[in-house]
Design an enzyme around this catalytic site. Structure first.
Site, PDB file in Angstrom:
ATOM      1  N   GLU A 214       0.830  -1.200   0.000  1.00 38.95           N
ATOM      2  CA  GLU A 214       0.000   0.000   0.000  1.00 38.95           C
ATOM      3  C   GLU A 214       0.869   1.256   0.000  1.00 38.95           C
ATOM      4  O   GLU A 214       2.039   1.211   0.353  1.00 38.95           O
ATOM      5  CB  GLU A 214      -0.938  -0.010   1.203  1.00 38.95           C
ATOM      6  CG  GLU A 214      -1.860  -1.232   1.230  1.00 38.95           C
ATOM      7  CD  GLU A 214      -2.853  -1.218   2.378  1.00 38.95           C
ATOM      8  OE1 GLU A 214      -3.171  -0.116   2.872  1.00 38.95           O
ATOM      9  OE2 GLU A 214      -3.295  -2.303   2.778  1.00 38.95           O
ATOM     10  N   TYR A 279     -13.204  -3.128   2.456  1.00 36.67           N
ATOM     11  CA  TYR A 279     -13.374  -2.464   3.749  1.00 36.67           C
ATOM     12  C   TYR A 279     -12.776  -1.071   3.741  1.00 36.67           C
ATOM     13  O   TYR A 279     -13.003  -0.295   4.653  1.00 36.67           O
ATOM     14  CB  TYR A 279     -12.704  -3.290   4.859  1.00 36.67           C
ATOM     15  CG  TYR A 279     -11.215  -3.402   4.701  1.00 36.67           C
ATOM     16  CD1 TYR A 279     -10.644  -4.498   4.042  1.00 36.67           C
ATOM     17  CD2 TYR A 279     -10.355  -2.421   5.178  1.00 36.67           C
ATOM     18  CE1 TYR A 279      -9.286  -4.599   3.882  1.00 36.67           C
ATOM     19  CE2 TYR A 279      -8.980  -2.531   5.005  1.00 36.67           C
ATOM     20  CZ  TYR A 279      -8.457  -3.627   4.359  1.00 36.67           C
ATOM     21  OH  TYR A 279      -7.099  -3.716   4.185  1.00 36.67           O
TER      22      TYR A 279
END
Length: 280
Positions: A214, A279
């Site tokens: 990420e 999510y």
């Protein structure tokens, strides 16, 4: 199986009558506790099994499974109240089977090594993969030490494939786009990481890797896909699975560090499977 949405004035007794099942079975399957108060909007699972079994004194799950042509795993899956354990008692009603399945699908769950083992046992019967979060690496391509032996062993006992989650977490426990960028630019470190990854997967009993990078700089999108492709080329011949976690995007041009370096097409082609992290 039916899902009943509780309406004002509903009671468990009325719900059981409506669906032609027993009150005790409804309570058991939903793991409800006295005083059994219901709230409008609450959902109640109404099992409609094709075959059940009443536990007798001296029974074990293994015995019941063997006598009825099923498996302990199937008993766990059909009876969530067991919590993935072998604790049963005389008079308890167990579901042996439901009607024909509509299809198959894979289910992944994430877990930290310090997860409550009761939660893990209760969840494992319903998983295909267990992703153990998370393994980082240093600038030399060495995997930062972590012991997930208990989780991998338990996953395999339940027929679940444990995955090592590889992230850009550094020694400080933070995601680092800079760490990823340095890795992509350093051929030696990248090669070392892939080899160390293969060794860690083999030594700790993992079935593959879930790559979750990420905050990668946008200019590293192609390099990230190439890294995933190289990992797959190294691991797949040994029977290991390579997944990549993707940040959710509403368009190919979505801005932001979580999104710009995640080229869906390139990463989807590079890995065997992808996980969409809805999510976020």
């Amino acid at each position: 199986m039916e899902i009943h949405v509780v309406q004002p004035g509903d009671s468990l007794y009325r719900i059981a009558q409506r669906y032609g099942t027993s009150l005790a079975f409804l309570i058991q399957q939903n793991e409800l506790h006295e005083p059994y108060r219901l709230t409008p909007g609450q959902t109640i699972v109404v099992p409609q099994p094709t075959q059940t079994y009443t536990v007798r004194r001296g029974d074990t799950l293994g015995d019941i499974a063997a006598r009825n042509g099923t498996t302990v795993l199937a008993l766990w899956q059909n009876n969530p109240q067991l919590g993935g354990t072998d604790r049963i008692y005389p008079g308890q009603s167990l579901v042996l089977s439901y009607g024909p399945k509509l299809g198959t699908f894979a289910v992944n769950g994430y877990a930290y090594p310090n997860i409550d083992l009761r939660v893990l046992c209760k969840t494992l019967p319903y998983l295909t993969y267990l992703s153990v979060f998370s393994y980082g690496f240093d600038r030399m391509g060495r995997i930062l030490p972590k012991n997930a032996d208990l989780l991998t062993r338990m996953a395999r006992q339940y027929g679940v494939r444990p995955l090592l989650v590889l992230t850009t977490l550094g020694e400080d426990g933070q995601f680092s786009g800079e760490r990823a960028h340095q890795l992509f630019q350093d051929t030696a470190a990248r090669g070392a990481l892939i080899e160390n990854l293969a060794q860690t997967i083999a030594s700790q009993g993992f079935a593959g890797v879930d790559i979750d990078f990420e905050y990668i700089p946008p200019e590293d999108a192609a390099a990230y896909a190439a890294f995933v492709r190289d990992v797959r080329a190294r691991l797949e011949p040994s029977g290991y699975t390579v997944l990549v976690a993707l940040a959710p995007k509403t368009s190919a041009g979505q801005r932001g560090l979580l999104y710009e370096a995640h080229d869906y097409r390139a990463l989807g082609e590079a890995a065997a499977y992808v996980l969409l992290m809805t999510y976020e």
